[in-house]
Scaffold this active site. Structure first.
Site, short mmCIF file in Angstrom:
data_model
loop_
_atom_site.label_atom_id
_atom_site.label_comp_id
_atom_site.label_asym_id
_atom_site.label_seq_id
_atom_site.Cartn_x
_atom_site.Cartn_y
_atom_site.Cartn_z
N GLY A 163 0.80 -1.21 0.00
CA GLY A 163 0.00 0.00 0.00
C GLY A 163 0.84 1.26 0.00
CB CYS A 164 -0.28 4.74 0.59
SG CYS A 164 -1.67 4.75 -0.57
CG PHE A 165 3.23 1.62 4.58
CD1 PHE A 165 4.36 0.81 4.65
CD2 PHE A 165 1.99 1.01 4.71
CE1 PHE A 165 4.26 -0.56 4.84
CE2 PHE A 165 1.87 -0.36 4.91
CZ PHE A 165 3.01 -1.15 4.97
#
Length: 419
Positions: A163-165
């Site tokens: 995901g985004c991290f």
């Protein structure tokens, strides 16, 4: 006879990991955010859902996004109508696209990074490939080694579904690889396309509608290495320290599940509040050893998760509006590209610093932070050290002072186990 300690010391680099080059790429298909609601509801045959369309228009208007890039053209969507449905089985069609296009887009970004680095590909020792778009075996890392013509002995790492991290995660891994393998040059690639998340609107899944307004396609590549060769390699940033923090009791705030209908995305309303209320803890963890607690005194490379998150972080930390300028620029010009986003912001930071006449790659400042956040909720926090923009190559005059600072400030914390 040599000791184990002597062997280990010989294997380690002498200096911190540095960013030696950055490259980015997007699909050629660009969509204008102002006209996207009309296109989206037309292509998904949902124009009869007038109330939902009005909601979507308002989301797009508030998104702070001007345009995004998407591999899924109208032609591709018409050839794969199940992708346009909200709940139709479509994973096979999505995977067929992903398996080809994710490595391909990653190759474009990697070639730009290698060109800037200006060294032979044979010097690349490690490859870290990251994507949330899908899963296959062998993975996109394998495909990229073939597309780039990398050596068969390159050590590969494949990261899926973070995901985004994850843009912070891959840098943390690359830092450890570079600093613990003398002479290592790590190619890091994040490549994302929205083929697994695109779907038609659904009245009962409003969070999915938010995702349709925010996410875009893009790939970014960086080359990481310690002890840059003077007059040959030019560092852009130094990666000083890195930390990952998991926010307790927040696992359902941001989540996704790979199903027959693709990757379903769930985002709770309290995400912006959760992130803004807890981000300072991650900052304190990595900056306390440096004696830094004034967040306007550092430069910011933050994940462009969305306008609500950025606004609340800015408010909670008392940041000056310009501090998140690079992040807001990337959000405006590309949308949220998941793991690749923060590397786009890093690229924008060094470019805008030069264009605006600052004397370092960090807007004239010495210290900075790269911070990503995503499912978990997970924070990835990296302390950055900028370099001169004056055109000098290799190790700069003040690198010696930085080495002294690192030993005086950080080593006691490491020895005592203080975080």
């Amino acid at each position: 006879m040599v000791t184990v300690e002597e062997v280990r010391n010989a294997q380690r680099a002498e200096g911190p990991a540095t960013v030696l080059a950055i490259g980015t790429a997007t699909p050629s298909n660009c969509v204008d955010q102002s006209t996207y609601p009309d296109y989206y509801f037309r292509i998904t045959d949902s124009e009869h859902k007038t109330e939902l369309k009005e909601k979507f228009k308002r989301i797009c208007d508030k998104s702070m996004i001007k345009k995004r890039y998407m591999h899924l053209t109208e032609k591709i969507l018409k050839e794969n109508p199940n992708i346009c449905e909200s709940m139709a089985p479509s994973l096979d069609a999505r995977t067929n696209i992903y398996a080809v296009e994710v490595p391909k887009l990653g190759k474009e970004a990697a070639e730009k990074a290698i060109e800037e680095w200006n060294q032979p590909k044979s010097r690349i020792t490690h490859l870290v490939f990251c994507t949330t778009t899908g899963v296959s075996m062998p993975g996109a890392d394998f495909q990229l080694t073939k597309l780039l013509g990398l050596g068969s002995s390159v050590k590969r790492f494949m990261m899926n579904q973070l995901g985004c991290f994850a843009g912070g995660t891959v840098l943390r891994l690359a830092k450890d690889l570079a600093e613990n393998n003398k002479g290592a040059r790590v190619l890091v690639v994040c490549s994302e396309i929205t083929v697994v998340t695109f779907r038609g609107p659904n009245d009962t899944h409003f969070d999915s509608l938010v995702g349709q307004a925010l996410f875009g396609d893009g790939a970014a590549a960086v080359i990481i290495g310690s002890d840059p060769i003077p007059n040959v390699e030019r560092p852009l940033f130094e990666l000083v320290s890195a930390a990952q923090t998991l926010l307790p009791d927040s696992k359902n705030s941001i989540c996704g599940e790979l199903r027959e209908i693709g990757l379903t995305f769930h985002l709770l309303k309290d995400v912006a509040e959760l992130i803004s209320n807890n981000i300072e803890k991650s900052l304190v963890e990595v900056f306390q050893p440096l004696g830094i607690s004034a967040w306007n005194s550092i430069f910011w490379v933050a994940h462009p998760g969305g306008p609500a998150i950025l606004n609340q972080v800015e408010l909670k930390l008392g940041l000056n509006p310009e501090k998140l300028g690079a992040t807001r620029h990337v959000l405006s010009e590309y949308g949220n590209m998941s793991s690749a986003s923060i590397l786009f912001v890093l690229d924008e930071m060094r470019k805008s610093s030069t264009q605006k006449g600052f004397d370092t790659t960090g807007e004239g400042l010495k210290w900075g932070v790269l911070i990503g956040f995503g499912p978990g909720i997970t924070f990835e926090t990296i302390v950055l050290h900028s370099v001169s923009t004056q055109g000098s190559f290799g190790i700069r005059d003040w690198d010696y002072n930085f080495g002294i600072e690192f030993k005086i400030i950080f080593i006691p914390y490491l020895v005592l186990g203080i975080s």
